[in-house]
Enzyme design. Sequence first.
Site, PDB file in Angstrom:
ATOM      1  NE  ARG A  38      34.573  98.723  83.689  1.00 15.76           N
ATOM      2  CZ  ARG A  38      34.028  98.367  82.501  1.00 15.76           C
ATOM      3  NH1 ARG A  38      35.284  97.306  81.510  1.00 15.76           N
ATOM      4  NH2 ARG A  38      32.981  97.767  83.516  1.00 15.76           N
ATOM      5  NE  ARG A  95      24.732  97.528  91.908  1.00 10.51           N
ATOM      6  CZ  ARG A  95      24.406  96.388  91.100  1.00 10.51           C
ATOM      7  NH1 ARG A  95      22.983  95.984  91.299  1.00 10.51           N
ATOM      8  NH2 ARG A  95      25.314  95.819  90.762  1.00 10.51           N
ATOM      9  N   GLY A 129      26.795  83.983  82.921  1.00 13.86           N
ATOM     10  CA  GLY A 129      26.750  83.333  81.530  1.00 13.86           C
ATOM     11  C   GLY A 129      27.944  83.324  80.308  1.00 13.86           C
ATOM     12  CG  HIS A 130      31.438  83.567  78.916  1.00 17.37           C
ATOM     13  ND1 HIS A 130      31.364  84.203  78.471  1.00 17.37           N
ATOM     14  CD2 HIS A 130      32.032  83.013  80.213  1.00 17.37           C
ATOM     15  CE1 HIS A 130      32.297  84.633  79.180  1.00 17.37           C
ATOM     16  NE2 HIS A 130      33.237  84.219  80.148  1.00 17.37           N
ATOM     17  CG  ASP A 131      28.224  81.654  72.280  1.00 18.12           C
ATOM     18  OD1 ASP A 131      27.523  79.797  72.069  1.00 18.12           O
ATOM     19  OD2 ASP A 131      27.782  82.855  71.037  1.00 18.12           O
ATOM     20  CB  ILE A 132      29.153  77.479  75.441  1.00 19.54           C
ATOM     21  CG1 ILE A 132      28.547  75.445  75.456  1.00 19.54           C
ATOM     22  CG2 ILE A 132      29.384  77.636  76.832  1.00 19.54           C
ATOM     23  CD1 ILE A 132      30.289  74.905  75.079  1.00 19.54           C
ATOM     24  CG  ASP A 160      29.177  86.019  72.773  1.00 21.61           C
ATOM     25  OD1 ASP A 160      28.575  85.776  73.519  1.00 21.61           O
ATOM     26  OD2 ASP A 160      30.658  85.056  72.783  1.00 21.61           O
TER      27      ASP A 160
END
Length: 355
Positions: A38, A95, A129-132, A160
């Site tokens: 971006r 989209r 969500g995240h890795d954990i 990750d």
Amino acid sequence: MPGALDGITVIEFAGIGPGPFAGMMLADHGARVIRIERPGKGGRYGDGGNRDILNRNRERIALDMKDSASITRIREMVKHADAIVEGFRPGVMERLGLGPDVLLGDNPKLVYGRMTGWGQEGPKAPLAGHDINYIALSGALHTYGRAGEKPSFPVNAVGDFGGGGMMMAFGILAGILSSKNTGKGQVIDCAMVDGAAILSAMTYTFFGNGMWKDERGVNLLDSGAHFYDTYGTSDGKWIAIGSIEPQFYALLLDRAGLSEDPDFARQNDAAQWPALKDRLTTLFATRTRDEWCAIMEDTDICFAPVLNLREAPSHPHNAVRKTFVEADGMVQPAPAPRFSATPAPMPSLAGKDIA
């Protein structure tokens, strides 16, 4: 000299964590990886910059994906690519007009890599969500930590990077091989929860065969055993012992002065592990880390000092192998694995901007 993946082109949609790690793995070994970023407020590239190891060895282009002309440009780029890697939530690429139906229609041989935490389907698919969280749901996190203590997560290596980015890199290459053999591309649904689960395959094997208690810190490889753990030294540093095999364990006892101690003779008597661990804790605290290295390091004990991030690059073994390199003013892990005929080139953080 070209790398092992010379001739492969991958379009990477800018993201964080596992997607860039997959792009790094591919770019390190010679693939042309074009990273679509971006436009940023403080400069041309808002998502990258030149100080992120995960983004090394890239070509970069800044495109506004809300702009129809940019979407057209991306579709033209993808027509000439072998694969793409995107890490948006399910439905975002559709989209934008860049979903699998569109891009595989433009390029039927394309490998369309989708990197998410929860996957493209399932009750959690649309959620953050995240890795954990991913390693928690896979069962992996439950196995990390000390007996009687809360789970301890291994930074974000399992979700990750091991279960995400590396699985994606594998999936992309497997998909490209299939595409070259069949002439047909496909979608790779790479979910970190799946990856964390498959990284736990051996643990599930032990558990399924009655060789693993479903609790932390009481098993062979999770700090339960006195001969597979870390120990503090007198100077506040740490050493790591992994003397599983009987001959290595015998050498550990010899160098530690415990060969004649009957308490240590029953290596695999789990009931004795806590008491033996207490004794080793006391013993290893009597010397500095360097002193224990002098006694144990150059042997088959399966011993290593626990090095911090400043120390690891200069350890003699890492130095000889060039496990770490300095490029663009930053010490960083060298590309891995090693190829004899097509070695990876020196990494570049600077990359290359394209118009």
